[in-house]
Design a protein around this motif. Structure first.
Motif, PDB file in Angstrom:
ATOM      1  N   GLY A 235       0.999  -1.038   0.344  1.00 43.57           N
ATOM      2  CA  GLY A 235       0.359  -0.238   0.189  1.00 43.57           C
ATOM      3  C   GLY A 235       1.207   1.101   0.327  1.00 43.57           C
ATOM      4  N   ILE A 236       2.360   1.474   0.118  1.00 47.68           N
ATOM      5  CA  ILE A 236       3.313   2.578  -0.614  1.00 47.68           C
ATOM      6  C   ILE A 236       2.937   3.225  -1.431  1.00 47.68           C
ATOM      7  CG2 ILE A 236       5.632   3.119  -0.619  1.00 47.68           C
ATOM      8  CD1 ILE A 236       6.193   0.865   1.180  1.00 47.68           C
ATOM      9  N   PHE A 237       2.538   2.583  -2.496  1.00 51.84           N
ATOM     10  CA  PHE A 237       2.056   3.536  -3.773  1.00 51.84           C
ATOM     11  C   PHE A 237       1.265   2.177  -4.896  1.00 51.84           C
ATOM     12  CE2 PHE A 237       6.457   2.279  -4.384  1.00 51.84           C
ATOM     13  CZ  PHE A 237       6.056   0.760  -4.991  1.00 51.84           C
ATOM     14  N   SER A 238       0.325   3.402  -5.597  1.00 49.61           N
ATOM     15  CA  SER A 238      -0.620   2.367  -6.490  1.00 49.61           C
ATOM     16  C   SER A 238      -0.442   2.087  -7.458  1.00 49.61           C
ATOM     17  CB  SER A 238      -2.201   2.851  -7.104  1.00 49.61           C
ATOM     18  OG  SER A 238      -1.826   4.416  -8.495  1.00 49.61           O
ATOM     19  N   ALA A 239      -0.521   1.264  -8.017  1.00 50.35           N
ATOM     20  CA  ALA A 239      -0.187   0.388  -9.635  1.00 50.35           C
ATOM     21  C   ALA A 239       0.532   1.834 -10.687  1.00 50.35           C
ATOM     22  CB  ALA A 239      -1.066  -0.292 -10.539  1.00 50.35           C
ATOM     23  N   THR A 240      -0.735   2.757 -10.778  1.00 48.65           N
ATOM     24  CA  THR A 240      -0.762   3.552 -11.322  1.00 48.65           C
ATOM     25  C   THR A 240       1.355   4.505 -10.938  1.00 48.65           C
ATOM     26  OG1 THR A 240      -2.309   3.903 -12.086  1.00 48.65           O
ATOM     27  CG2 THR A 240      -1.278   6.015 -12.750  1.00 48.65           C
ATOM     28  N   GLU A 241       1.160   5.274  -9.756  1.00 47.58           N
ATOM     29  CA  GLU A 241       2.379   5.459  -9.419  1.00 47.58           C
ATOM     30  C   GLU A 241       3.331   4.601  -9.366  1.00 47.58           C
ATOM     31  OE1 GLU A 241      -0.344   7.817  -5.325  1.00 47.58           O
ATOM     32  OE2 GLU A 241       0.353   6.056  -5.482  1.00 47.58           O
ATOM     33  N   ALA A 242       3.357   3.308  -8.945  1.00 48.07           N
ATOM     34  CA  ALA A 242       4.186   2.632  -9.603  1.00 48.07           C
ATOM     35  C   ALA A 242       4.964   2.694 -10.434  1.00 48.07           C
ATOM     36  CB  ALA A 242       4.216   1.595  -9.257  1.00 48.07           C
ATOM     37  N   GLY A 243       3.661   2.294 -12.262  1.00 46.25           N
ATOM     38  CA  GLY A 243       4.366   3.253 -13.510  1.00 46.25           C
ATOM     39  C   GLY A 243       5.359   4.087 -13.276  1.00 46.25           C
ATOM     40  N   ALA A 244       4.834   5.242 -12.455  1.00 49.77           N
ATOM     41  CA  ALA A 244       5.997   6.220 -12.520  1.00 49.77           C
ATOM     42  C   ALA A 244       7.065   6.296 -11.829  1.00 49.77           C
ATOM     43  CB  ALA A 244       4.815   7.504 -12.171  1.00 49.77           C
ATOM     44  N   ILE A 245       6.787   5.596 -10.773  1.00 44.46           N
ATOM     45  CA  ILE A 245       7.959   5.196 -10.069  1.00 44.46           C
ATOM     46  C   ILE A 245       8.941   4.954 -11.294  1.00 44.46           C
ATOM     47  CG2 ILE A 245       9.227   3.684  -8.460  1.00 44.46           C
ATOM     48  CD1 ILE A 245       6.376   4.827  -6.534  1.00 44.46           C
ATOM     49  N   ALA A 246       8.343   3.655 -12.421  1.00 42.92           N
ATOM     50  CA  ALA A 246       9.035   2.898 -12.806  1.00 42.92           C
ATOM     51  C   ALA A 246       9.513   3.764 -14.266  1.00 42.92           C
ATOM     52  CB  ALA A 246       8.935   1.860 -13.097  1.00 42.92           C
ATOM     53  N   VAL A 247       9.455   4.694 -14.435  1.00 42.59           N
ATOM     54  CA  VAL A 247      10.264   5.584 -15.017  1.00 42.59           C
ATOM     55  C   VAL A 247      11.324   6.212 -14.608  1.00 42.59           C
ATOM     56  CG1 VAL A 247      10.263   7.872 -16.654  1.00 42.59           C
ATOM     57  CG2 VAL A 247       8.272   6.126 -16.382  1.00 42.59           C
ATOM     58  N   LEU A 248      11.083   6.750 -13.447  1.00 40.18           N
ATOM     59  CA  LEU A 248      11.675   7.898 -13.034  1.00 40.18           C
ATOM     60  C   LEU A 248      12.926   6.915 -12.644  1.00 40.18           C
ATOM     61  CD1 LEU A 248      12.572  10.244 -11.845  1.00 40.18           C
ATOM     62  CD2 LEU A 248      11.961   9.333  -9.616  1.00 40.18           C
ATOM     63  N   TYR A 249      13.175   5.532 -11.638  1.00 42.07           N
ATOM     64  CA  TYR A 249      14.131   4.459 -11.839  1.00 42.07           C
ATOM     65  C   TYR A 249      14.767   4.433 -13.134  1.00 42.07           C
ATOM     66  CZ  TYR A 249      15.881   0.297  -9.810  1.00 42.07           C
ATOM     67  OH  TYR A 249      16.315  -0.801  -9.619  1.00 42.07           O
ATOM     68  N   ALA A 250      14.044   4.347 -14.009  1.00 42.05           N
ATOM     69  CA  ALA A 250      14.550   4.491 -15.451  1.00 42.05           C
ATOM     70  C   ALA A 250      15.667   4.964 -15.960  1.00 42.05           C
ATOM     71  CB  ALA A 250      14.023   3.460 -16.440  1.00 42.05           C
ATOM     72  N   LEU A 251      14.912   6.168 -15.455  1.00 40.45           N
ATOM     73  CA  LEU A 251      15.880   7.417 -15.449  1.00 40.45           C
ATOM     74  C   LEU A 251      17.311   7.830 -14.831  1.00 40.45           C
ATOM     75  CD1 LEU A 251      12.526  10.106 -16.385  1.00 40.45           C
ATOM     76  CD2 LEU A 251      14.470   8.897 -18.680  1.00 40.45           C
ATOM     77  N   VAL A 252      16.848   7.367 -13.640  1.00 40.30           N
ATOM     78  CA  VAL A 252      17.856   7.620 -13.069  1.00 40.30           C
ATOM     79  C   VAL A 252      19.431   6.164 -14.172  1.00 40.30           C
ATOM     80  CG1 VAL A 252      18.765   7.456 -10.736  1.00 40.30           C
ATOM     81  CG2 VAL A 252      16.703   8.690 -11.214  1.00 40.30           C
ATOM     82  N   ILE A 253      19.059   5.871 -13.600  1.00 42.75           N
ATOM     83  CA  ILE A 253      19.503   4.342 -13.829  1.00 42.75           C
ATOM     84  C   ILE A 253      20.583   5.055 -15.094  1.00 42.75           C
ATOM     85  CG2 ILE A 253      20.123   2.010 -14.833  1.00 42.75           C
ATOM     86  CD1 ILE A 253      18.523   1.148 -12.594  1.00 42.75           C
ATOM     87  N   GLY A 254      19.734   5.543 -16.113  1.00 36.95           N
ATOM     88  CA  GLY A 254      20.359   5.597 -17.535  1.00 36.95           C
ATOM     89  C   GLY A 254      20.877   6.716 -17.137  1.00 36.95           C
ATOM     90  N   LEU A 255      20.753   7.828 -16.968  1.00 43.42           N
ATOM     91  CA  LEU A 255      21.359   8.917 -16.544  1.00 43.42           C
ATOM     92  C   LEU A 255      22.212   9.262 -15.804  1.00 43.42           C
ATOM     93  CD1 LEU A 255      18.346  11.516 -17.886  1.00 43.42           C
ATOM     94  CD2 LEU A 255      19.878  10.831 -19.390  1.00 43.42           C
ATOM     95  N   PHE A 256      21.747   8.600 -14.631  1.00 39.72           N
ATOM     96  CA  PHE A 256      23.083   9.493 -13.887  1.00 39.72           C
ATOM     97  C   PHE A 256      23.864   8.113 -13.077  1.00 39.72           C
ATOM     98  CE2 PHE A 256      19.049  11.971 -13.164  1.00 39.72           C
ATOM     99  CZ  PHE A 256      20.136  13.179 -13.852  1.00 39.72           C
ATOM    100  N   VAL A 257      22.727   6.411 -13.133  1.00 35.33           N
ATOM    101  CA  VAL A 257      24.266   5.941 -12.830  1.00 35.33           C
ATOM    102  C   VAL A 257      25.218   5.021 -13.469  1.00 35.33           C
ATOM    103  CG1 VAL A 257      23.339   3.035 -11.334  1.00 35.33           C
ATOM    104  CG2 VAL A 257      22.043   4.751 -10.637  1.00 35.33           C
ATOM    105  N   TYR A 258      24.506   4.178 -14.550  1.00 27.94           N
ATOM    106  CA  TYR A 258      25.088   3.830 -15.660  1.00 27.94           C
ATOM    107  C   TYR A 258      25.975   4.725 -16.549  1.00 27.94           C
ATOM    108  CZ  TYR A 258      23.213  -0.695 -14.207  1.00 27.94           C
ATOM    109  OH  TYR A 258      23.233  -2.060 -13.239  1.00 27.94           O
ATOM    110  N   ARG A 259      24.964   5.350 -16.482  1.00 33.41           N
ATOM    111  CA  ARG A 259      25.335   7.003 -17.403  1.00 33.41           C
ATOM    112  C   ARG A 259      25.901   6.750 -18.978  1.00 33.41           C
ATOM    113  NH1 ARG A 259      29.520  11.066 -14.043  1.00 33.41           N
ATOM    114  NH2 ARG A 259      28.414  10.429 -12.513  1.00 33.41           N
ATOM    115  N   GLU A 260      24.925   5.092 -19.723  1.00 36.94           N
ATOM    116  CA  GLU A 260      24.855   5.026 -20.327  1.00 36.94           C
ATOM    117  C   GLU A 260      24.054   6.079 -22.408  1.00 36.94           C
ATOM    118  OE1 GLU A 260      26.100   1.114 -21.819  1.00 36.94           O
ATOM    119  OE2 GLU A 260      27.022   1.165 -19.702  1.00 36.94           O
ATOM    120  N   MET A 261      23.218   6.175 -20.782  1.00 39.00           N
ATOM    121  CA  MET A 261      21.654   6.643 -21.920  1.00 39.00           C
ATOM    122  C   MET A 261      22.168   8.528 -22.355  1.00 39.00           C
ATOM    123  SD  MET A 261      17.781   7.345 -20.953  1.00 39.00           S
ATOM    124  CE  MET A 261      17.149   5.921 -20.581  1.00 39.00           C
TER     125      MET A 261
END
Length: 426
Positions: A235-261
Motif C-alpha cells: 500500500g505504499i503506492f498504487s499501480a499507476t504511481e508504481a508505473g511513474a516510479i518505474a519511469v523515474l527509476y529507469a531515467l536515474v539508472i540510464g542518466l546518472f548511474v550507468y550513464r549509458e543513456m
C-alpha cells in the motif's frame, strides 16, 4: 439483427487485414446505423470514456520504463549474469535465452520487445554453437511468452483494468506461473541439448566471486520488480504511481548511474513509447465501445446462461476455454482479445467457483500461445524476420514448444495454488 451485422463485419474486416482498432470502430458504427439510432457523438463518447481512467496510465508508464531500460545498458549486465547462472547446464546458451527472458520480464512488460532484442543478441550466437536456427528462433519466441505473466506485464494491467480485478494481486499471481513455464522450457532444452550433443561438455560452476560480481552488476534490474510489487502490495503506492516510479527509476539508472543513456537515446525512447502507447490506447478505446454494445445487448448474460447449461463441470470449462483461446489467438492479437473477452468471461467464473485472478493468469498465458502460431502470430513474424528463418521452418520447430505451453496452461488451470499462493501469503 444489428448485433449480428456488427459481429460479421468485425470478423470480415479483421480477415482482410484492416487494423484491428479501425475494424472494431467500423463494426460498432455499423451497429448504430442498422439499429436506426446512429449518433456519431455516442460512439465517440463511449470510446473516450474507455480512456478516462487513472489506472490506465500504468500501462503507458510501465511501457515507457521498459523502453527506457533498453537504452541503459542493463540488458547487457543481465545477459552476463544469466550466463554465469547457466554455465554448467547442458545447452547453456539455450538456458541463457530462457533465463534472460525471466529477468527481462520484470523490466519491460512487452513480449515483442524482449523477443526482438533476444533474436538479435542470442540467436546468432546459438547458431554458431551448432543450434538449429529454426529451433533457436522458436525458443526465443516461446521464452518471450513468459513476459506477459511476470509483473509488470502490460497484459496483466489490461486484464485488471477491464475486469476490475486487483492489479497488485495479478502481479503477485503471475510470478510462480512464469517461473513454472521457464522451468518446463529449461527441462526441454536440457534433453534437446543432450540428444543433439550441444554444449554438453563438463564446465566448471561459477565461483562465488563471479556470481556475486555478476549479481552486483545486475542488482539494479533484479530489485526493480521487487520494489514495484512490494510497494503495491504494502500500500505504499498504487499501480499507476508504481508505473511513474518505474519511469523515474529507469531515467536515474540510464542518466546518472550507468550513464549509458544520452539525450538522443532519451528522445528515441519517448518517440517509441508514444507510437506503441497510441496503438494500445486506440485499441482500448475501440474495445470499450464494442464492450458497451455487447452489454447493451446483454450478450454476457446470454453467453453465461448458455455455457452453464451445456458445461456443468469446472474441468470441462477450462478445456473448452483453452481450445477456444488457442483458435482465437491464431487470428486476433492478444490485447484486443483481452479487451473484448474479459467482460464476457468474468460473469461465468462465479458459476464454476473460479477466482478471477487465477483465471486471468490462465487466460493471458493461453492467449499468448497465438503469438507464435500462424496466420497472425506477431512474435513468430518478428523473430523470424530478424533471424531470417522461414515461417514453415519456424512452425515445424515450434510444435514441441506449443505442447509445453499447453501443458503449462493446464497446470495453471487445474492447480490454482500456482497462481494464488503468493497473493494469499502476502
Amino acid at each position: 439483427m444489428a448485433l449480428t451485422i456488427m459481429l460479421v463485419a468485425l470478423i470480415f474486416l479483421i480477415f482482410i487485414n484492416v487494423p484491428v482498432a479501425f475494424a472494431i470502430i467500423a463494426s460498432v458504427a455499423l451497429y448504430f446505423i442498422f439499429a436506426n439510432d446512429f449518433n456519431a457523438m455516442v460512439l465517440v463518447q463511449r470510446m473516450i470514456s474507455g480512456l478516462e481512467s487513472v489506472p490506465l496510465m500504468a500501462i503507458i508508464f510501465f511501457m515507457a520504463s521498459g523502453i527506457l531500460l533498453n537504452y541503459t545498458g542493463i540488458t547487457r549486465r543481465l545477459l552476463a549474469f544469466a550466463e554465469i547462472i547457466t554455465r554448467p547446464l547442458p545447452g547453456a546458451l539455450g538456458q541463457v535465452n530462457i533465463t534472460l527472458s525471466v529477468l527481462m520480464s520484470g523490466l519491460s512488460g512487452s513480449n515483442i520487445a524482449d523477443a526482438s532484442m533476444q533474436s538479435k543478441m542470442l540467436v546468432p550466437s546459438m547458431v554458431k554453437k551448432g543450434y538449429d536456427k529454426a529451433f533457436s528462433t522458436a525458443l526465443t519466441a516461446t521464452a518471450a511468452i513468459i513476459t506477459p505473466i511476470i509483473p509488470p506485464g502490460i497484459a496483466l494491467i489490461m486484464y485488471g483494468y477491464v475486469g476490475n480485478v486487483s492489479i497488485g494481486d495479478l502481479f503477485m499471481a503471475g510470478i510462480l506461473p512464469g517461473l513454472t513455464l521457464a522451468v518446463l522450457l529449461m527441462i526441454y532444452v536440457h534433453f534437446y541439448a543432450k540428444k543433439h550433443n550441444l554444449e554438453t561438455e563438463k564446465k566448471e560452476k561459477a565461483t562465488a566471486k563471479e556470481f556475486f560480481s555478476g549479481l552486483k552488476d545486475a542488482a539494479l534490474a533484479v530489485v526493480f520488480p521487487i520494489i514495484i510489487i512490494g510497494g503495491i502490495r504494502f500500500g505504499i503506492f498504487s499501480a499507476t504511481e508504481a508505473g511513474a516510479i518505474a519511469v523515474l527509476y529507469a531515467l536515474v539508472i540510464g542518466l546518472f548511474v550507468y550513464r549509458e543513456m544520452g539525450l538522443r537515446d532519451l528522445k528515441k525512447a519517448i518517440v517509441e513509447t508514444v507510437h506503441t502507447g497510441a496503438g494500445i490506447l486506440l485499441i482500448i478505446a475501440a474495445g470499450t465501445a464494442f464492450g458497451w454494445v455487447l452489454t447493451l445487448e446483454q450478450v454476457p448474460q446470454m453467453l453465461a446462461g448458455s455455457i452453464t447449461e451445456i458445461i456443468s463441470s469446472r474441468f470441462v470449462f477450462f478445456v473448452v476455454i483453452l481450445l477456444f483461446l488457442l483458435i482465437l489467438g491464431m487470428f486476433i492479437e492478444g490485447n484486443v482479445a483481452i479487451i473484448i473477452l474479459t467482460p464476457l468471461f468474468l460473469p461465468l467464473l462465479s458459476e464454476y467457483g473460479i477466482d478471477p485472478v487465477h483465471f486471468g493468469i490462465f487466460f493471458i498465458l493461453t492467449l499468448s500461445i497465438g503469438t507464435i502460431t500462424p496466420p497472425v502470430g506477431t512474435i513468430m513474424f518478428v523473430t523470424s524476420s530478424i533471424t531470417g528463418t522461414k515461417i514453415e521452418d519456424f512452425v515445424r520447430a515450434s510444435i514441441p514448444f506449443i505442447i509445453i505451453l499447453i501443458i503449462a496452461s493446464l497446470l495453471i488451470a487445474y492447480i490454482p495454488q500456482i497462481s494464488l499462493l503468493l497473493p494469499t501469503l502476502f
